[in-house]
Enzyme design. Structure first.
Site, short mmCIF file in Angstrom:
data_model
loop_
_atom_site.label_atom_id
_atom_site.label_comp_id
_atom_site.label_asym_id
_atom_site.label_seq_id
_atom_site.Cartn_x
_atom_site.Cartn_y
_atom_site.Cartn_z
CG ASP A 206 -1.82 1.19 1.29
OD1 ASP A 206 -1.79 2.19 0.56
OD2 ASP A 206 -2.96 0.85 1.72
NE ARG A 380 -1.48 12.12 9.61
CZ ARG A 380 -2.09 11.45 8.60
NH1 ARG A 380 -1.82 10.22 8.40
NH2 ARG A 380 -2.99 11.99 7.95
C1 LIG Z 1 -5.45 6.87 2.98
C2 LIG Z 1 -5.20 5.58 2.83
C3 LIG Z 1 -6.33 4.59 2.57
C4 LIG Z 1 -7.57 5.12 1.86
O1 LIG Z 1 -8.04 4.30 1.10
P1 LIG Z 1 -9.36 4.91 0.32
O2 LIG Z 1 -10.07 3.58 -0.23
O3 LIG Z 1 -9.05 5.82 -0.70
O4 LIG Z 1 -10.49 5.20 1.39
C5 LIG Z 1 -5.82 3.52 2.43
N1 LIG Z 1 -4.42 3.01 2.85
C6 LIG Z 1 -3.75 3.88 3.33
C7 LIG Z 1 -2.21 3.30 4.02
C8 LIG Z 1 -3.93 5.29 3.55
O5 LIG Z 1 -3.13 6.02 4.02
#
Ligand SMILES: *Cc1c(COP(=O)(O)O)cnc(C)c1O
Length: 420
Positions: A206, A380
């Protein structure tokens, strides 16, 4: 840790020497007195994006109508290649811009499990972003898999030893965040990918807090799969579609679970059964979000123009200044730096620990400085390399120092924050 000086002239000097200083004016700044340190939650609006969206809406939609699909149809892949080239170190044909991070995570995690038949364990960590943990738990529940959570120190980040101990020959998938959303701890992508590969598992990264903030080299790290959002450091706006990456060698052997017509081979033949397109297109689902993808292209282009090497150098310098000033001015008031002090292990934002972090965050917003609160007791602060100035960091910390000296948040009741 570089030594810093605490006078404002020092911060001004850093701004004067900053090769990216001119980029601040490429973003909309209606209120010059606002100090924005939350670009890692929602990035600022690039001036070019406002014009591009107006053009897509007025000319392409208003004028071109359905004829514009001739060019729109390529957008997920065209924007994906830009993201690949400028932000995540991926050769063309491996990135698509589509859906949300959450949905892409679901699609790729399911595809990974199907690609590792006979294995029934997903490994992640207990400090991973909520949506990641929830999606993986949902998939494990649906499929009768085990979700193995390693324990992660919320400030230090993922322990490679814990990970090594948790991965075995039952592990199909390891899914982790590259930069931790709270502390900013930066994982070693190549090393962790190798640990998973040694056990025959696939890795899904991610990149939400990485893309546009730190250099990412998916191809060079041997990564299999990745997802990331575009409304944080990529500055593509609220709800802009996310991206996904699938390493080219894996694409034709993988299938995702949402069998939509945009992932279909020869889509407009409207054939009787689903037959996934070759390449990255098979990871698309339905009609792409054209306006949002146009904003992703503008955001990725702007970051590409600034250059990830320079953005990383500035991100380190901004956070070093922030940490240095916090040590000098805020530690006496009960604040502690909760992010890794080694800049090589830190993304572009910093967390400060304080027992009344929620009240502090509210008092800060009241004083014109936007950062945010994260559970359980973290403030943060995310200076964004392409838009923030060193004087923004200095001024923000000076405001915080004054608030602390005056105990300005004493009257604010404990409350709850947004969790996104
Ligand atoms: C912001 C964030 C998300 C957000 O996911 P959405 O499907 O856009 O809501 C997911 N994973 C991480 C690590 C994030 O920081």
């Amino acid at each position: 840790m570089a030594t810093i000086r605490t006078d404002r002239a020092y911060a001004k000097g850093l701004d004067a020497a900053d090769p990216l200083a001119g980029f601040a004016d490429r973003f909309v700044r209606d209120d010059e007195s606002l100090i924005y340190l939350d670009g890692n939650s929602l990035g600022r609006l690039p001036v070019a994006t406002e014009a591009r969206i107006a053009q897509v809406v007025r000319q392409e939609w208003g004028g071109g109508l359905v004829r514009s699909w001739a060019s729109w149809i390529e957008l997920p892949r065209r924007a994906g290649d830009l993201v690949g080239q400028h932000l995540v170190g991926a050769a063309p044909g491996q990135v698509a811009v589509c859906d949300s991070t959450t949905v892409n995570l679901y699609k790729l995690a399911c595809a990974a499990l199907d690609a590792r038949p006979g294995r029934d364990v997903i490994v992640t960590d207990d400090d991973n972003f909520p949506t990641d943990r929830y999606v993986l738990a949902g998939i494990a529940g649906q499929r009768g898999c085990e979700l193995r959570m390693i324990s992660t120190d919320m400030d230090e980040g993922i322990s490679e030893d814990a990970l090594r101990a948790a991965i075995d020959d039952r592990t199909a998938l390891v899914s982790l965040s590259h930069v931790a959303y709270r502390s900013g701890a930066l994982a070693d992508m190549a090393r962790i990918t190798a640990i998973a590969h040694d056990a025959g598992a696939l890795v899904l990264w991610d990149l939400c807090h990485s893309a546009g903030a730190v250099p990412v080299e998916l191809d060079a790290a041997g990564a299999d799969l990745a997802v990331g959002c575009t409304y944080k450091y990529v500055n593509a706006g609220p709800g802009a579609p996310a991206f996904l990456y699938v390493r080219s060698e894996l694409q034709d052997s993988m299938r995702q679970p949402v069998w939509g017509w945009f992932g279909q081979r020869d889509q407009f033949a409207m054939g009787p059964g689903y037959d996934p397109a070759p390449g990255i297109e098979r990871f698309l689902t339905g009609t792409p979000e054209v306006i949002g993808i146009a904003a992703v292209e503008e955001g990725a282009r702007l970051l590409g123009e600034a250059g990830l090497g320079r953005l990383r150098a500035k991100g380190i310098a901004l956070t070093e200044l922030l940490i240095g000033l916090a040590d000098e001015w805020l530690a006496p008031h009960g604040f502690a730096v909760a992010s890794p002090r080694d800049s090589a292990r830190r993304g572009a934002h910093v967390c400060l620990r304080h027992p009344e972090a929620w009240q502090v965050s509210q008092a800060l917003i009241g004083a014109g400085v936007i950062g945010d609160y994260r559970t359980p007791d973290r403030l943060r602060l995310g200076p964004t390399p392409i838009t923030s100035r060193f004087t923004d960091v200095w001024d923000a910390l000076q405001v915080l120092r004054k608030l602390a000296a005056d105990q300005s948040w004493a009257s604010i009741p404990a409350g709850r924050a947004r969790v996104t």
